[in-house]
Design a protein around this motif. Structure first.
Motif, PDB file in Angstrom:
ATOM      1  N   ARG A   1       0.831  -1.214   0.000  1.00  0.00           N
ATOM      2  CA  ARG A   1       0.000   0.000   0.000  1.00  0.00           C
ATOM      3  C   ARG A   1       0.864   1.262   0.000  1.00  0.00           C
ATOM      4  O   ARG A   1       0.533   2.238  -0.672  1.00  0.00           O
ATOM      5  CB  ARG A   1      -0.931  -0.021   1.209  1.00  0.00           C
TER       6      ARG A   1
ATOM      7  N   ILE B   1     -11.001  -4.329  -5.695  1.00  0.00           N
ATOM      8  CA  ILE B   1      -9.814  -3.842  -6.414  1.00  0.00           C
ATOM      9  C   ILE B   1      -9.679  -4.551  -7.750  1.00  0.00           C
ATOM     10  O   ILE B   1      -9.399  -3.928  -8.783  1.00  0.00           O
ATOM     11  CB  ILE B   1      -8.544  -4.050  -5.561  1.00  0.00           C
TER      12      ILE B   1
ATOM     13  N   ARG C   1     -12.091  -3.134 -10.223  1.00  0.00           N
ATOM     14  CA  ARG C   1     -11.716  -1.778 -10.607  1.00  0.00           C
ATOM     15  C   ARG C   1     -10.569  -1.794 -11.615  1.00  0.00           C
ATOM     16  O   ARG C   1     -10.546  -1.013 -12.570  1.00  0.00           O
ATOM     17  CB  ARG C   1     -11.320  -0.995  -9.349  1.00  0.00           C
ATOM     18  N   LEU C   2      -9.617  -2.698 -11.420  1.00  0.00           N
ATOM     19  CA  LEU C   2      -8.427  -2.739 -12.271  1.00  0.00           C
ATOM     20  C   LEU C   2      -8.627  -3.548 -13.551  1.00  0.00           C
ATOM     21  O   LEU C   2      -8.076  -3.206 -14.600  1.00  0.00           O
ATOM     22  CB  LEU C   2      -7.244  -3.335 -11.497  1.00  0.00           C
TER      23      LEU C   2
ATOM     24  N   ASP D   1      -3.586   2.012  -2.579  1.00  0.00           N
ATOM     25  CA  ASP D   1      -4.596   1.028  -2.167  1.00  0.00           C
ATOM     26  C   ASP D   1      -5.138   0.183  -3.313  1.00  0.00           C
ATOM     27  O   ASP D   1      -5.720  -0.878  -3.081  1.00  0.00           O
ATOM     28  CB  ASP D   1      -5.766   1.740  -1.480  1.00  0.00           C
ATOM     29  N   ASN D   2      -4.988   0.655  -4.555  1.00  0.00           N
ATOM     30  CA  ASN D   2      -5.576  -0.051  -5.698  1.00  0.00           C
ATOM     31  C   ASN D   2      -4.549  -0.792  -6.540  1.00  0.00           C
ATOM     32  O   ASN D   2      -4.812  -1.111  -7.700  1.00  0.00           O
ATOM     33  CB  ASN D   2      -6.348   0.942  -6.578  1.00  0.00           C
TER      34      ASN D   2
ATOM     35  N   GLU E   1     -12.711  -6.904  -0.227  1.00  0.00           N
ATOM     36  CA  GLU E   1     -11.835  -5.791  -0.598  1.00  0.00           C
ATOM     37  C   GLU E   1     -10.974  -6.165  -1.798  1.00  0.00           C
ATOM     38  O   GLU E   1     -10.785  -5.352  -2.718  1.00  0.00           O
ATOM     39  CB  GLU E   1     -10.955  -5.396   0.586  1.00  0.00           C
TER      40      GLU E   1
END
Length: 204
Positions: free
Chosen positions: A19, A59, A62-63, A24-25, A55
């Motif tokens: 991180r 991620i 999102r990626l 965070d991503n 969580e």
């Protein structure tokens, strides 16, 4: 179990580093969270596993987008957690999404689909949706036979699971036939006493 507990502070240290370095991503953050979640599954800490895996999934989506195999893997792990937490609705939803991703990325005839479908059917059977579970298990059996032939242990498992679910549905005659086929196959595959043989004998 002791080794997993020893590994936990190492994962936590790695997560802090990932991180700090990537934010965070970062993909390494998702990977570390997923590993920590799987470790919590092994320790049977399902609530902790759910938080970590959720969580990680967020991620990944999102990626990578909604249809990536790593998203499917994260959903599959979450489905296991939801099942153990008794949230069969969430488990079924996750397995359906895993199935959709595999069908999108691999097509409708990929061998891995049968495993996902079998797990979905187990959840549906657990919540009493026997009609849908039966339809799925018939597809699983057909897929196993198509890809593996008639004399494979997974065909025996498919026959057994279908037979048990038919019994739940009150279709006793067909259930008996499926379980007899499962027993004959399992006896032909295994020498001596074997848990799979005992499982089917008990079901009969």
């Amino acid at each position: 179990k002791g080794k997993f507990k020893e590994a936990q502070p190492l994962f936590e240290e790695a997560l802090v580093i990932f991180r700090d370095v990537g934010g965070d991503n970062h993909p390494s953050v998702a990977s570390c969270l997923g590993s920590m979640g799987r470790m919590q599954i092994k320790l049977r800490n399902y609530a902790a596993a759910e938080q970590l895996l959720s969580e990680s999934l967020l991620i990944r989506r999102r990626l990578l987008g909604a249809d990536h195999p790593l998203v499917a893997n994260a959903l599959n792990n979450l489905a296991i957690v939801h099942y153990h937490l008794g949230d069969l609705e969430a488990a079924a939803e996750s397995y359906r999404e895993v199935l959709r991703i595999y069908q999108t990325t691999h097509g409708d005839d990929h061998p891995a689909l049968a495993t996902i479908m079998n797990n979905l059917a187990a959840v549906l059977r657990g919540r009493g949706d026997t009609d849908e579970a039966l339809a799925i298990l018939r597809e699983v059996l057909a897929s196993r036979r198509s890809h593996l032939g008639d004399r494979h242990p997974l065909v025996g498992t498919a026959l057994h699971n279908l037979g048990k679910t038919l019994m739940d549905a009150g279709q006793l005659e067909e259930a008996g036939l499926m379980l007899q086929d499962a027993l004959a196959l399992r006896r032909s595959l295994y020498e001596g006493d074997h848990p799979d043989v005992a499982e089917t004998i008990e079901a009969l």
